[in-house]
Each structure stands twice: as C-alpha cells, then as structure tokens.
Design a protein around this motif. Sequence first.
Motif, mmCIF file in Angstrom:
data_model
loop_
_atom_site.group_PDB
_atom_site.id
_atom_site.type_symbol
_atom_site.label_atom_id
_atom_site.label_comp_id
_atom_site.label_asym_id
_atom_site.label_seq_id
_atom_site.Cartn_x
_atom_site.Cartn_y
_atom_site.Cartn_z
ATOM 1 N N GLU A 87 8.990 1.431 -4.728
ATOM 2 C CA GLU A 87 9.103 0.708 -3.455
ATOM 3 C C GLU A 87 8.838 1.644 -2.273
ATOM 4 O O GLU A 87 8.190 1.264 -1.297
ATOM 5 N N ARG A 88 9.361 2.880 -2.363
ATOM 6 C CA ARG A 88 9.098 3.851 -1.289
ATOM 7 C C ARG A 88 7.602 4.148 -1.199
ATOM 8 O O ARG A 88 7.040 4.218 -0.103
ATOM 9 N N LYS A 89 6.980 4.319 -2.359
ATOM 10 C CA LYS A 89 5.531 4.544 -2.384
ATOM 11 C C LYS A 89 4.803 3.434 -1.653
ATOM 12 O O LYS A 89 3.907 3.676 -0.838
ATOM 13 N N GLN A 90 5.192 2.184 -1.916
ATOM 14 C CA GLN A 90 4.533 1.054 -1.291
ATOM 15 C C GLN A 90 4.793 0.999 0.209
ATOM 16 O O GLN A 90 3.908 0.612 0.982
ATOM 17 N N SER A 91 5.970 1.423 0.626
ATOM 18 C CA SER A 91 6.271 1.423 2.059
ATOM 19 C C SER A 91 5.408 2.456 2.785
ATOM 20 O O SER A 91 4.979 2.226 3.926
ATOM 21 N N VAL A 92 5.146 3.585 2.124
ATOM 22 C CA VAL A 92 4.252 4.598 2.698
ATOM 23 C C VAL A 92 2.846 4.015 2.838
ATOM 24 O O VAL A 92 2.183 4.202 3.868
ATOM 25 N N VAL A 93 2.395 3.309 1.808
ATOM 26 C CA VAL A 93 1.081 2.655 1.848
ATOM 27 C C VAL A 93 1.027 1.648 2.999
ATOM 28 O O VAL A 93 0.073 1.631 3.792
ATOM 29 N N ASN A 94 2.059 0.818 3.104
ATOM 30 C CA ASN A 94 2.081 -0.216 4.142
ATOM 31 C C ASN A 94 2.021 0.384 5.548
ATOM 32 O O ASN A 94 1.303 -0.116 6.421
ATOM 33 N N GLN A 95 2.788 1.453 5.757
ATOM 34 C CA GLN A 95 2.788 2.113 7.068
ATOM 35 C C GLN A 95 1.402 2.661 7.399
ATOM 36 O O GLN A 95 0.929 2.562 8.532
ATOM 37 N N THR A 96 0.764 3.233 6.394
ATOM 38 C CA THR A 96 -0.560 3.827 6.602
ATOM 39 C C THR A 96 -1.600 2.754 6.890
ATOM 40 O O THR A 96 -2.445 2.907 7.786
ATOM 41 N N VAL A 97 -1.544 1.657 6.145
ATOM 42 C CA VAL A 97 -2.471 0.549 6.375
ATOM 43 C C VAL A 97 -2.249 -0.060 7.761
ATOM 44 O O VAL A 97 -3.212 -0.385 8.474
ATOM 45 N N ASP A 98 -0.979 -0.197 8.153
ATOM 46 C CA ASP A 98 -0.681 -0.708 9.499
ATOM 47 C C ASP A 98 -1.306 0.189 10.565
ATOM 48 O O ASP A 98 -1.760 -0.295 11.613
ATOM 49 N N GLY A 99 -1.331 1.486 10.284
ATOM 50 C CA GLY A 99 -1.947 2.424 11.221
ATOM 51 C C GLY A 99 -3.432 2.176 11.375
ATOM 52 O O GLY A 99 -3.986 2.273 12.489
ATOM 53 N N ILE A 100 -4.107 1.824 10.278
ATOM 54 C CA ILE A 100 -5.537 1.515 10.353
ATOM 55 C C ILE A 100 -5.756 0.218 11.133
ATOM 56 O O ILE A 100 -6.677 0.122 11.954
ATOM 57 N N ASN A 101 -4.913 -0.780 10.902
ATOM 58 C CA ASN A 101 -5.008 -2.025 11.676
ATOM 59 C C ASN A 101 -4.897 -1.751 13.171
ATOM 60 O O ASN A 101 -5.644 -2.305 13.990
ATOM 61 N N PHE A 102 -3.940 -0.883 13.535
ATOM 62 C CA PHE A 102 -3.746 -0.517 14.936
ATOM 63 C C PHE A 102 -4.998 0.147 15.512
ATOM 64 O O PHE A 102 -5.437 -0.164 16.630
ATOM 65 N N LEU A 103 -5.598 1.056 14.726
ATOM 66 C CA LEU A 103 -6.786 1.769 15.198
ATOM 67 C C LEU A 103 -7.970 0.829 15.398
ATOM 68 O O LEU A 103 -8.788 1.025 16.307
ATOM 69 N N MET A 104 -8.063 -0.211 14.564
ATOM 70 C CA MET A 104 -9.148 -1.180 14.738
ATOM 71 C C MET A 104 -8.975 -1.923 16.068
ATOM 72 O O MET A 104 -9.945 -2.113 16.821
ATOM 73 N N LYS A 105 -7.757 -2.328 16.367
ATOM 74 C CA LYS A 105 -7.487 -3.040 17.621
ATOM 75 C C LYS A 105 -7.691 -2.119 18.823
ATOM 76 O O LYS A 105 -8.290 -2.510 19.833
ATOM 77 N N LYS A 106 -7.197 -0.888 18.690
ATOM 78 C CA LYS A 106 -7.315 0.080 19.782
ATOM 79 C C LYS A 106 -8.778 0.328 20.152
ATOM 80 O O LYS A 106 -9.120 0.445 21.331
#
Length: 468
Positions: A87-106
Amino acid sequence: MSTYDVAVIGSGPGGYVAAIRCAQLGMKTVLIEKYASLGGTCLNVGCIPSKALLDSSHHYYDAISHFEEHGIEIPGEVKLNLQKMIERKQSVVNQTVDGINFLMKKNKIDVLQGVASFKDATHINIDKAEGEAETIDAKNTIIATGSKPSTLPFIKIDKERIITSTEALKLKEVPKHLLVIGGGVIGLELGQVYRRLGAEVSVVEYMDRIIPTMDAALSKELTKSLKKQGVKFFVSHKVGAVERQGDEVIIKAEDKKGNSVEFKGDYCLVSVGRRPYTEGLNADAAGVKVDDRGMIEVNENLQTSVKNIYAIGDVVKGPMLAHKASEEGTFAAEVIAGQKPHINYNLIPGVVYTWPEVAAVGKTEEQLKEEGVKYKEGKFPMRALGRSRASGDIDGMVKILSHAETDEVLGVHMIGARVADLIAEAVTAMEFRASAEDISRMSHAHPTYAEAVKEAALDATDNRPIHM
C-alpha cells in the motif's frame, strides 16, 4: 478537429518530459496516453514502485539483521506487514503520478486518454476507452510508447505463479522460493526485495555472470555481496522449459556441461529484458519504418523515416533507461524548435538499485581491451573508508579507467552505498573530459563515500592512494 504543433504519444519519462519541453518552447502540445494514469511503465510499474519496495524491504532487513549491532533493541518480534508495504508503494506511485498531472496543467498541455494510431503523417486517431473516437492534426509527432516485459517463446506468463515484474510488485504473499529467470537489473532488484522479506531466491542466468553488460569487476563484487545475503546463483544455465503444477513452478534447464537441471519454487519471475512497444500505432500509414522487433529506425536527430515524426526512449536503439528517454525527449523537442541540442550516449549512466548499489558510466574494461585502447586502472575498496565503516556498508569499490597517455577518464565503475547518486560526479567529470588527476586534486568532504572516487583517481594517476 484540434490542431497542435506537437503530439506526444506515450506519457512515460520520455513522453511527459518531451511534452513539457515542447510547451516551454512555446509549442501547442498534446500528450496522448492509453492508460488512465500518466507516467508510463517507470512511474506506475517500474522504476518508482520497485524503488519504494527496495527501500521498505531494506528497512525491514536492517531491523531484523543489523539494528542490534547498532545498539537498537526492539522488544518482541519484528513483524512484516506485506499488505501495508504494498500500500505504501502504491501511495508513492500515486503521489508521483499526481505530480505529472500537475505539471501538465502548469505547462498548459492538453492530455487525451486513448489509444493513438496514425491516420497519416499529420493526423492521429485516438480511440477512447468509452468507445468514442477523435482525430487530431499534428504538425510534428514524438513517439514515446515505451516497452513491455519480454519472455521466452516457450514460457506462458499466467500472472499468478509465472509472473513478470508488473505482478511481482503486488504479490499478496512472500514466496517460499522465488525462481528468477534472468540475472539483469530487474531480476536482481526484485529478487533482493523478496530475499530480504524471507523468501529463498534462486537466479538462473544464461550468461556466465550476472549483470553481463556491465564491467566484470562489478558482476564479481555484486555476486559476492548478494551471496552473503543468501541469494543463490546458477549462471551458464539455459532454460528450456517452465511448467506450473498447481502452486509449484518447475524450471528445466541445462548447465554449461549439458547436464539437465531442475529448479522448483512457488513463484517464477521472468525477467529476460524488455521489448519495444509499437503495436497498434499503425506506423505504416504514416510511412514510419519499424523493424521486425518493433524498434523504430531514427537518425542522429531522432527523426524517423518521416521528417516530422520523431521517436524516443525504449522504441529506439540504446539502453532502455528512463533517464535516457528523458534526455531524448528534451532533445527531440529542441530539434523541432530549431535548436541544436546534445546527447553523449557514452555518458548515459547505468544503475542497479540493489544494496550495495551498482553504477557505471563510460567504457568497461572489456570494451577497452576489445577496442585496443591502452588504459590505466585505479581501484579503491569501500571498506577502507571511515564513512563506510561508520554505516556498516563496507562491500564494494570504485574503479576508474583512464587513458594510458592522456589520462582522460574513459570509464567509472562503482559498487557500494549510494553509488547511484555518486555516479553523477563521474558523469560530470567525463562530460568535461577530466583526467584522473583532475579528480584526484578535487577536495572531497570527509567522511563520505565519495572519497573512494578521489582515492581511485589517485590510484589511476600514479598508484598513490592515501588510505590503501
């Protein structure tokens, strides 16, 4: 119909970096991704989740194996909660993917989810998950569709007991005996994860050593270190069959003498490399040449056979590395913008994130011998460093190869604690064509692991390391 200056197909480390750089350079950009989650293999089922599990398993292994010698006593038994680790592994993945989503919007990059295929050289069809379809017009396209795990023709991956790295990242139990086919980066990293968690691990490798593309000295040191941790190696073994019988997996192989050998375990990780993923692109419609392995042909500017279509990352020649793909993404974007960027493929570092870590850049000793280049060698063992003794990470060494006449550094090969970060020093030095003496005269903080680089440079310069 929407029109774009650049369409990027694939949102891995090559694709999303290419999209960002295109947007920074003022081009209207769209990023097309077939999956709901951005980031490609690396962020979702590759680099990031595997490193999360490596770090978590390292903490667990230290707790049961090394805490006591540091004076840390834990009352009761140290217990593993594999579900929480996953679950921790997946949370790290989710945070990282959210960062890419943010960069696309930015960066004001349009993101379209769906399977992209060429209608022609400037039009791309996008088949969306909900059954809808859309066609866009793109003046330029960058193909960054990445790769998929390879297998052997006689192996049936069932994703339950006979698995790839994708399934190995989310097992619901620790294997009793994990069989690993392939002694490369992926097999060794995931093999070490489950060895730390209590599994018996056997690595079956076709070549005569693990990490066979790296310098032989690194292979020797890593083998020695992992054997101490309980990993078993069977090199020079040719796998001929993999069968599942209930919850048991049987590997049938031949050793180098031609003797038949069997290995039995409850899980088998097939890690024999990766293959370019270009299926479904309909590249022919655009005139893009793809070879029989799925690899796209490109020139020195990463242009395909069609001048307005580029390809980067795992679908083109070279090592399948996330950072190589990112460099190519930036390169392609800047070529499209009319700039003259630079990539030195000889200086793309390679890393194995086991512990000890392994890292290298430049030529191996075997390559220099094959090319007839006269060289000097400098080596320094990690165990001679005060920092290594303080942390208990005494396995490993740094090896520097420099030209026998000019002293220019030609290759740097490391194994030890934090060398995945330390290799950047070697890349920097080699980009500026430093000599071994240049490195030997740089001040390195004490006590650090980096001192091994200075000492190896001293050894290569004129056999004068201080601490050996």
